[in-house]
Write an enzyme that holds these catalytic residues in place. Structure first.
Site, mmCIF file in Angstrom:
data_model
loop_
_atom_site.group_PDB
_atom_site.id
_atom_site.type_symbol
_atom_site.label_atom_id
_atom_site.label_comp_id
_atom_site.label_asym_id
_atom_site.label_seq_id
_atom_site.Cartn_x
_atom_site.Cartn_y
_atom_site.Cartn_z
ATOM 1 N N ARG A 18 0.833 -1.221 0.000
ATOM 2 C CA ARG A 18 0.000 0.000 0.000
ATOM 3 C C ARG A 18 0.858 1.258 0.000
ATOM 4 O O ARG A 18 0.507 2.245 -0.635
ATOM 5 C CB ARG A 18 -0.907 0.012 1.230
ATOM 6 C CG ARG A 18 -1.980 -1.053 1.156
ATOM 7 C CD ARG A 18 -2.766 -1.182 2.465
ATOM 8 N NE ARG A 18 -3.752 -2.236 2.327
ATOM 9 C CZ ARG A 18 -3.840 -3.306 3.114
ATOM 10 N NH1 ARG A 18 -3.020 -3.465 4.138
ATOM 11 N NH2 ARG A 18 -4.760 -4.214 2.879
ATOM 12 N N TYR A 46 -9.773 5.984 -11.897
ATOM 13 C CA TYR A 46 -10.830 6.975 -11.681
ATOM 14 C C TYR A 46 -10.734 7.546 -10.277
ATOM 15 O O TYR A 46 -10.283 6.879 -9.356
ATOM 16 C CB TYR A 46 -12.227 6.388 -11.923
ATOM 17 C CG TYR A 46 -12.551 5.098 -11.174
ATOM 18 C CD1 TYR A 46 -12.150 3.864 -11.667
ATOM 19 C CD2 TYR A 46 -13.283 5.122 -9.996
ATOM 20 C CE1 TYR A 46 -12.464 2.684 -11.001
ATOM 21 C CE2 TYR A 46 -13.615 3.938 -9.315
ATOM 22 C CZ TYR A 46 -13.187 2.724 -9.834
ATOM 23 O OH TYR A 46 -13.495 1.564 -9.176
ATOM 24 N N PRO A 47 -11.156 8.796 -10.147
ATOM 25 C CA PRO A 47 -11.151 9.406 -8.824
ATOM 26 C C PRO A 47 -12.485 9.197 -8.128
ATOM 27 O O PRO A 47 -13.513 9.005 -8.790
ATOM 28 C CB PRO A 47 -10.945 10.885 -9.134
ATOM 29 C CG PRO A 47 -11.595 11.094 -10.457
ATOM 30 C CD PRO A 47 -11.495 9.780 -11.204
ATOM 31 N N HIS A 102 -17.053 -4.191 2.007
ATOM 32 C CA HIS A 102 -16.370 -3.803 0.771
ATOM 33 C C HIS A 102 -15.159 -4.719 0.518
ATOM 34 O O HIS A 102 -14.972 -5.230 -0.587
ATOM 35 C CB HIS A 102 -15.952 -2.331 0.911
ATOM 36 C CG HIS A 102 -14.922 -1.850 -0.048
ATOM 37 N ND1 HIS A 102 -15.262 -1.308 -1.271
ATOM 38 C CD2 HIS A 102 -13.564 -1.813 0.024
ATOM 39 C CE1 HIS A 102 -14.146 -0.966 -1.902
ATOM 40 N NE2 HIS A 102 -13.115 -1.257 -1.147
ATOM 41 N N GLN A 119 -5.723 -3.697 -6.928
ATOM 42 C CA GLN A 119 -6.146 -2.306 -6.777
ATOM 43 C C GLN A 119 -5.143 -1.507 -5.965
ATOM 44 O O GLN A 119 -4.468 -2.051 -5.095
ATOM 45 C CB GLN A 119 -7.535 -2.219 -6.141
ATOM 46 C CG GLN A 119 -7.587 -2.037 -4.634
ATOM 47 C CD GLN A 119 -7.321 -3.324 -3.854
ATOM 48 O OE1 GLN A 119 -6.801 -4.297 -4.396
ATOM 49 N NE2 GLN A 119 -7.638 -3.300 -2.585
HETATM 50 O O1 76R Z 1 -6.707 -3.477 1.358
HETATM 51 C C1 76R Z 1 -7.407 -4.343 1.914
HETATM 52 O O2 76R Z 1 -7.576 -5.494 1.470
HETATM 53 C C2 76R Z 1 -8.113 -3.972 3.187
HETATM 54 C C3 76R Z 1 -9.517 -3.807 2.974
HETATM 55 C C4 76R Z 1 -9.806 -2.592 2.065
HETATM 56 C C5 76R Z 1 -9.788 -1.248 2.438
HETATM 57 C C6 76R Z 1 -9.468 -0.652 3.788
HETATM 58 C C7 76R Z 1 -10.154 -2.644 0.660
HETATM 59 C C8 76R Z 1 -10.246 -3.810 -0.077
HETATM 60 N N1 76R Z 1 -10.377 -1.361 0.219
HETATM 61 C C9 76R Z 1 -10.146 -0.483 1.257
HETATM 62 C C10 76R Z 1 -10.215 0.896 1.237
HETATM 63 MN MN1 76R Z 1 -11.035 -0.825 -1.605
HETATM 64 N N2 76R Z 1 -11.644 -0.287 -3.475
HETATM 65 C C11 76R Z 1 -12.172 0.928 -3.819
HETATM 66 C C12 76R Z 1 -12.688 0.831 -5.150
HETATM 67 O O3 76R Z 1 -15.571 1.338 -7.535
HETATM 68 C C13 76R Z 1 -15.844 1.407 -6.303
HETATM 69 O O4 76R Z 1 -16.972 1.082 -5.853
HETATM 70 C C14 76R Z 1 -14.844 1.960 -5.348
HETATM 71 C C15 76R Z 1 -13.416 1.920 -5.877
HETATM 72 C C16 76R Z 1 -12.437 -0.452 -5.611
HETATM 73 C C17 76R Z 1 -12.785 -1.034 -6.955
HETATM 74 C C18 76R Z 1 -11.784 -1.146 -4.532
HETATM 75 C C19 76R Z 1 -11.344 -2.465 -4.592
HETATM 76 N N3 76R Z 1 -11.180 1.116 -1.020
HETATM 77 C C20 76R Z 1 -10.707 1.617 0.153
HETATM 78 C C21 76R Z 1 -10.855 3.059 0.150
HETATM 79 C C22 76R Z 1 -10.374 4.009 1.228
HETATM 80 C C23 76R Z 1 -11.485 4.362 2.177
HETATM 81 C C24 76R Z 1 -10.988 5.149 3.337
HETATM 82 O O5 76R Z 1 -9.845 4.974 3.777
HETATM 83 O O6 76R Z 1 -11.802 5.934 3.847
HETATM 84 C C25 76R Z 1 -11.446 3.391 -1.052
HETATM 85 C C26 76R Z 1 -11.789 4.774 -1.552
HETATM 86 C C27 76R Z 1 -11.659 2.171 -1.775
HETATM 87 C C28 76R Z 1 -12.208 2.072 -3.018
HETATM 88 N N4 76R Z 1 -10.860 -2.784 -2.203
HETATM 89 C C29 76R Z 1 -10.477 -3.863 -1.439
HETATM 90 C C30 76R Z 1 -10.967 -3.214 -3.518
HETATM 91 C C31 76R Z 1 -10.626 -4.628 -3.545
HETATM 92 C C32 76R Z 1 -10.582 -5.448 -4.837
HETATM 93 C C33 76R Z 1 -10.343 -5.021 -2.268
HETATM 94 C C34 76R Z 1 -9.941 -6.407 -1.788
HETATM 95 C C35 76R Z 1 -8.456 -6.441 -1.826
HETATM 96 C C36 76R Z 1 -7.871 -7.738 -1.411
HETATM 97 O O7 76R Z 1 -7.682 -8.570 -2.295
HETATM 98 O O8 76R Z 1 -7.603 -7.872 -0.209
#
Ligand code: 76R
Length: 279
Positions: free
Chosen positions: A161, A175-176, A202, A215
């Site tokens: 990360r 995308y933002p 999520h 991601q």
């Molecule tokens: O990294 C991790 O596995 C921990 C769990 C996790 C967090 C904390 C996680 C997992 N995400 C986290 C945080 Mn995410 N993520 C997005 C998008 O299109 C959309 O709907 C949103 C865009 C995608 C596609 C995605 C994918 N994630 C976040 C945050 C920060 C929020 C904050 O800190 O307030 C955002 C904005 C965000 C958005 N996320 C995952 C994924 C995927 C595929 C995972 C699983 C990763 C894995 O394999 O463990």
């Protein structure tokens, strides 16, 4: 490193980052009229200079540097640049601007962010509590196994990360996004416990894409107009559609997220990109 432009009473910007990297997503469009006005030799010289500048193993390269060919009218070229030094990143853009083909390469979009570990990434202790909440008892052998696996995985996940490696996947979507603040759906007035629960949901839906999509979430609050940049790399284009569609149903996205423009591009060397663009 001494920087002549930094007044001596100010700290050197190259040393400001205590942790993590700066990140720039930069998109260019080719200005055909400007390109056509160049002599053949200027064009060739500029092209070689840009290829040299964008060599990920070259002396100017940032810690991470990825070039891609973008689809659609918004951009022809995509760059992802990451480094502890923001001026090293900016230096790449200045080299391109100052090259002989600089006038033909117009920046059409940029996104400035930094790497972060989200506050919703569970610590080992939080993960243990979550296992219990979800019904795995501490005397269950699965509890111990899951907890061990998580504590072994966490340091590498956090390193990825903060200092991300670019995965070997050819398709890139950027995308933002924001978490919204509207009456009835204000992420920032929800308690941490609820936000954390929604982010866990999520993560559970995201994990299903392991091995197909990678991601990177970079933070841009205070750096750009949106709160996060979402970079997805995938093995095949259809996984991009599937992950973005699927994750729209997570409550954290369905209820609280809004998105900006999408950029889809395909990883390529700078040389192949120049050839593809007929530069
Ligand atoms: O990294 C991790 O596995 C921990 C769990 C996790 C967090 C904390 C996680 C997992 N995400 C986290 C945080 Mn995410 N993520 C997005 C998008 O299109 C959309 O709907 C949103 C865009 C995608 C596609 C995605 C994918 N994630 C976040 C945050 C920060 C929020 C904050 O800190 O307030 C955002 C904005 C965000 C958005 N996320 C995952 C994924 C995927 C595929 C995972 C699983 C990763 C894995 O394999 O463990």
């Amino acid at each position: 490193m001494n920087r002549p432009h930094v007044p001596s009473n100010l700290p050197d910007p190259t040393n400001l980052m205590t942790e993590g990297w700066h990140c720039l997503h930069l998109y260019y469009k080719v200005d055909q009229a400007a390109l056509a006005s160049l002599s053949d030799s200027a064009r060739a010289e500029g092209r070689e200079h840009v290829i040299h500048t964008l060599n990920p193993d070259g002396e100017m390269a940032t810690e991470r540097l990825q070039v891609s060919i973008a689809s659609g009218h918004r951009a022809d070229i995509g760059l992802i640049l990451m480094d502890p030094d923001p001026l090293k990143i900016d230096g790449i853009t200045q080299e391109i601007r100052n090259s002989a083909i600089g006038p033909a390469l117009q920046q059409s979009y940029s996104f400035v962010s930094i790497t972060e570990i989200s506050e919703y990434v569970p610590s080992v202790e939080q993960y243990a509590e979550r296992l219990q909440r979800e019904g795995t008892r501490p005397d269950d052998p699965a509890y111990e196994a899951k907890l061990n696996a998580y504590s072994q995985r966490l340091p590498a996940m956090n390193k990825q990360r903060m200092y991300p490696d670019i995965p070997p996947f050819p398709v890139i979507a950027f995308y933002p996004m924001n978490k919204i603040r509207v009456p009835g759906a204000n992420w920032y007035t929800e308690p941490f416990s609820l936000r954390s629960e929604l982010m866990a949901e999520h993560a559970t839906s995201g994990i299903k894409f392991a091995g197909r999509v990678s991601q990177l979430i970079t933070a841009s609050t205070g750096f750009d107009d949106w709160e996060w940049g979402v970079t997805l790399w995938s093995r095949a284009p259809e996984h991009i559609k599937e992950i973005v569609y699927t994750m729209r149903f997570d409550k954290a996205s369905a209820r609280y997220a809004e998105f900006g423009d999408f950029y889809v591009s395909y990883a390529a060397s700078a040389e192949d990109t120049m050839a593809h663009l007929r530069i």
